[in-house]
Design a protein around this motif. Structure first.
Motif, mmCIF file in Angstrom:
data_model
loop_
_atom_site.group_PDB
_atom_site.id
_atom_site.type_symbol
_atom_site.label_atom_id
_atom_site.label_comp_id
_atom_site.label_asym_id
_atom_site.label_seq_id
_atom_site.Cartn_x
_atom_site.Cartn_y
_atom_site.Cartn_z
ATOM 1 N N ARG A 23 0.841 -1.215 0.000
ATOM 2 C CA ARG A 23 0.000 0.000 0.000
ATOM 3 C C ARG A 23 0.862 1.246 0.000
ATOM 4 O O ARG A 23 0.599 2.205 -0.735
ATOM 5 C CB ARG A 23 -0.921 0.011 1.225
ATOM 6 C CG ARG A 23 -1.983 -1.051 1.198
ATOM 7 C CD ARG A 23 -3.026 -0.836 2.279
ATOM 8 N NE ARG A 23 -2.505 -0.611 3.603
ATOM 9 C CZ ARG A 23 -2.549 -1.498 4.597
ATOM 10 N NH1 ARG A 23 -3.070 -2.690 4.409
ATOM 11 N NH2 ARG A 23 -2.069 -1.197 5.776
ATOM 12 N N LEU A 28 -1.455 3.683 -2.212
ATOM 13 C CA LEU A 28 -2.872 3.335 -2.281
ATOM 14 C C LEU A 28 -3.646 4.011 -1.164
ATOM 15 O O LEU A 28 -3.152 4.148 -0.051
ATOM 16 C CB LEU A 28 -3.057 1.816 -2.176
ATOM 17 C CG LEU A 28 -2.564 0.997 -3.352
ATOM 18 C CD1 LEU A 28 -2.749 -0.487 -3.060
ATOM 19 C CD2 LEU A 28 -3.288 1.376 -4.622
ATOM 20 N N GLU A 29 -4.853 4.427 -1.491
ATOM 21 C CA GLU A 29 -5.756 5.026 -0.504
ATOM 22 C C GLU A 29 -7.124 4.367 -0.646
ATOM 23 O O GLU A 29 -7.452 3.836 -1.721
ATOM 24 C CB GLU A 29 -5.894 6.523 -0.750
ATOM 25 C CG GLU A 29 -4.625 7.296 -0.501
ATOM 26 C CD GLU A 29 -4.814 8.789 -0.721
ATOM 27 O OE1 GLU A 29 -5.916 9.218 -1.106
ATOM 28 O OE2 GLU A 29 -3.846 9.525 -0.510
ATOM 29 N N ASP A 32 -9.303 3.810 -4.043
ATOM 30 C CA ASP A 32 -8.541 3.536 -5.252
ATOM 31 C C ASP A 32 -9.029 2.220 -5.853
ATOM 32 O O ASP A 32 -9.461 1.318 -5.140
ATOM 33 C CB ASP A 32 -7.036 3.427 -4.957
ATOM 34 C CG ASP A 32 -6.381 4.766 -4.723
ATOM 35 O OD1 ASP A 32 -7.003 5.802 -5.055
ATOM 36 O OD2 ASP A 32 -5.255 4.790 -4.209
ATOM 37 N N LEU A 34 -8.377 -1.193 -8.378
ATOM 38 C CA LEU A 34 -7.374 -2.067 -8.959
ATOM 39 C C LEU A 34 -7.985 -2.762 -10.162
ATOM 40 O O LEU A 34 -9.132 -3.201 -10.116
ATOM 41 C CB LEU A 34 -6.907 -3.119 -7.949
ATOM 42 C CG LEU A 34 -6.228 -2.591 -6.690
ATOM 43 C CD1 LEU A 34 -5.904 -3.739 -5.748
ATOM 44 C CD2 LEU A 34 -4.979 -1.810 -7.029
ATOM 45 N N VAL A 47 -3.022 -0.203 -10.630
ATOM 46 C CA VAL A 47 -3.753 0.833 -9.901
ATOM 47 C C VAL A 47 -4.400 1.770 -10.900
ATOM 48 O O VAL A 47 -3.750 2.243 -11.836
ATOM 49 C CB VAL A 47 -2.807 1.621 -8.968
ATOM 50 C CG1 VAL A 47 -3.570 2.703 -8.225
ATOM 51 C CG2 VAL A 47 -2.101 0.683 -8.001
ATOM 52 N N ARG A 49 -5.967 5.283 -11.095
ATOM 53 C CA ARG A 49 -6.038 6.538 -10.328
ATOM 54 C C ARG A 49 -7.246 7.346 -10.757
ATOM 55 O O ARG A 49 -7.407 7.663 -11.931
ATOM 56 C CB ARG A 49 -4.784 7.372 -10.545
ATOM 57 C CG ARG A 49 -3.535 6.689 -10.122
ATOM 58 C CD ARG A 49 -3.321 6.831 -8.653
ATOM 59 N NE ARG A 49 -2.028 6.245 -8.318
ATOM 60 C CZ ARG A 49 -1.786 5.621 -7.206
ATOM 61 N NH1 ARG A 49 -2.722 5.509 -6.307
ATOM 62 N NH2 ARG A 49 -0.612 5.108 -6.965
#
Length: 74
Positions: A23, A28-29, A32, A34, A47, A49
């Motif tokens: 993470r 990563l938050e 987010d 995938l 990822v 965004r």
């Protein structure tokens, strides 16, 4: 992170926890996304965004007392 190795276990609901080191490395938050791909028997997660921070430093106009809409009365 190529030299790092992190394990996780698939639970009964097929969920996994992304290890803290991963993470952090990927920034990563929560929220987010995938994107999952299987290539030659390997699972790849990219990822996606979609962070919107356009109003991070927004200050309302003091003359309108914070109202977002002004009318001229007509």
């Amino acid at each position: 992170m190529d030299s790092d190795h992190a394990d996780t276990t698939v639970d009964d609901e097929y969920s996994v926890t992304i290890p803290p080191t991963v993470r952090s490395e990927l920034d990563l938050e929560p929220g987010d996304r995938l994107e999952w791909t299987v290539t030659d028997g390997r699972l790849v997660a990219n990822v996606v965004r979609e962070r919107f921070i356009a109003f991070d430093e927004f200050d309302p106009d003091e003359e309108t007392d914070g109202d977002a809409l002004e009318t001229d009365g007509s």
